[in-house]
Write a protein that holds these residues in place. Structure first.
Motif, short mmCIF file in Angstrom:
data_model
loop_
_atom_site.label_atom_id
_atom_site.label_comp_id
_atom_site.label_asym_id
_atom_site.label_seq_id
_atom_site.Cartn_x
_atom_site.Cartn_y
_atom_site.Cartn_z
N ASP A 136 -2.05 -8.93 9.94
CA ASP A 136 -2.11 -8.27 11.26
C ASP A 136 -2.04 -6.76 11.12
N ASP A 137 -1.43 -6.29 10.03
CA ASP A 137 -1.36 -4.85 9.78
C ASP A 137 -2.61 -4.34 9.06
N GLY A 138 -3.58 -5.22 8.86
CA GLY A 138 -4.83 -4.80 8.23
C GLY A 138 -4.82 -4.80 6.72
N LEU A 139 -3.83 -5.42 6.10
CA LEU A 139 -3.73 -5.43 4.64
C LEU A 139 -4.56 -6.57 4.06
N THR A 140 -5.07 -6.34 2.86
CA THR A 140 -5.99 -7.30 2.25
C THR A 140 -5.44 -7.93 0.98
N GLU A 141 -4.43 -7.34 0.36
CA GLU A 141 -3.83 -7.93 -0.83
C GLU A 141 -2.38 -7.47 -0.96
N TYR A 142 -1.56 -8.38 -1.53
CA TYR A 142 -0.13 -8.12 -1.72
C TYR A 142 0.24 -8.52 -3.13
N ILE A 143 1.02 -7.66 -3.82
CA ILE A 143 1.50 -7.97 -5.16
C ILE A 143 2.99 -7.66 -5.22
#
Length: 406
Positions: A136-143
């Motif tokens: 929802d915050d527009g993020l595309t990847e998380y590590i």
């Protein structure tokens, strides 16, 4: 083809050795140029800004630390692109048992995972609310990666991006290579925070600042004017003999919460807990010190009344207590043996407060105040004058006042 100068002044062509040079710049900064920064949240913000300037599209970063704190099990430092300052959130004990935490990537790292990586553009079979918030915050990847401190203390660092397609392999390698330096820098700051927190927990905020500033030799200290308050629980010996151990500890914690929270809220400093008693001062460097002490006592009495109502509903006897209050100069500093010191206050003024607390048993009034305090607080008209009493070990009798009976 464009180029730029590396630290040695050598031209480096874009596309040939660019990432190693940029990474080295940030590593050099982390290791050599952050010595003057006390706070890890500020380092995180500046590091993320440098990452963006180096072409690593970080849009969100967090550091998650386990803490040695009486109230908080941990803290999260959160940076988002565009924020000039990081946000710090603390988490109470018990959160580690909640369903949200148990299925979180942070818990996975604590349980031994070496990496948690999530492509957020792929929503198939994913109902996790945490990852949905990131989408929802527009993020595309998380590590998320572990940050390993000394003696196996494991913390967590995370990075997220809003770049379509997520991080490239070069971006991930860049970030991963920063972890050893970030670990070193964060451990130093976290140990400083822990030292300050532990000192504040056990000796109070003012004494902790004195100790951290170097007031650590026996006899070091100063003479200060203070309003002094000594409080003691009645019949504790009988209670401790008859009650189960855990119930006694719970009772003491309830009692100290009721009396201590108002003291700290009104600017007093609790120097020590003495079994079932406490010693607190309100330095006269603050004009409202005496008024603040009176307010703290009144609120403490109200909280004790609420606590006794709870005890009565459970068939227990109400807790009784005595409070002695005086004002004067005290020696404030380090006292003790060569190897074991106590940062406390001593002097005749402390003795008067202690004797007044003892006198509460005889006169059957829970709060007694000296004339010296009452005159300084300008509250004689609001108090009951009980007359003059000789106090053990003191030369002159003391005029004693009490809170009005209700």
């Amino acid at each position: 083809m464009s180029s730029f100068l590396n630290k040695a002044g050598t031209a480096v062509e874009a596309g040939e050795g660019v990432w190693p040079v940029r990474r080295r710049r940030i590593l050099d900064w982390l290791v050599n140029e952050t010595r003057g920064e006390r706070f890890i949240d500020n380092i995180l913000v500046e590091m993320c800004e440098k990452l963006l300037a180096s072409g690593v599209p970080v849009a969100r970063a967090t550091l998650h630390f386990r803490m040695n704190h009486p109230q908080w099990i941990g803290a999260r430092i959160l940076w988002k692109e565009g924020l000039a300052e990081a946000k710090i959130n603390t988490f109470a004990y018990g959160i580690e048992n909640t369903p949200e935490f148990l299925k979180s990537p942070v818990n996975a790292i604590h349980q031994g995972a070496e990496e948690v990586r999530k492509q957020l553009e792929d929503t198939a079979d994913d109902e996790d609310s945490f990852y949905q918030e990131l989408r929802d915050d527009g993020l595309t990847e998380y590590i998320a990666w572990p940050v390993e401190h000394t003696f196996g203390k494991r913390h967590v660092a995370t990075f997220s991006t809003s770049r379509p397609g997520g991080f490239t392999n070069e971006h991930v390698d860049f970030l991963r290579d920063l972890l050893p330096a970030l670990t070193l820098v964060s451990e130093i700051r976290l140990k400083n925070i822990m030292a300050r927190t532990l000192l504040q927990t056990y000796v109070g905020p003012h004494a902790s600042e004195q100790i951290l500033s170097g007031v650590t030799t026996r006899g070091s200290g100063a003479t200060v004017g203070a309003a002094i308050m000594i409080c003691d629980l009645r019949d504790f010996t009988e209670i401790s003999d008859l009650w189960p151990r855990d119930d006694v500890i719970h009772l003491l914690n309830d009692y100290f919460d009721a009396m201590s929270d108002p003291i700290e809220r009104y600017g007093g400093e609790i120097l020590k807990f003495m079994g079932d008693g406490l010693l607190a001062i309100f330095p006269l460097s603050k004009d409202t010190a005496c008024h603040d002490l009176l307010q703290a006592i009144r609120e403490g009495q109200a909280l004790m009344a609420q606590l006794n109502q709870q005890y009565a509903s459970n068939g227990r006897e109400p807790l009784r207590y005595g409070v002695g209050v005086h004002v004067g100069d005290v020696m404030y500093g380090n006292i003790g043996s060569r190897r074991r010191l106590d940062f406390t206050v001593i002097g005749p003024a402390v003795n008067v407060a202690s004797r007044l607390e003892t006198l509460t048993k005889e006169v059957k009034r829970p709060v007694l105040l000296s004339r010296a305090f009452v005159e300084m607080a300008d509250c004689a008209k609001d108090m009951d004058s009980l007359g003059t009493f000789p106090l053990r070990g003191l030369g002159e009798p003391v005029d004693v006042f009490a809170f009005p009976e209700r």
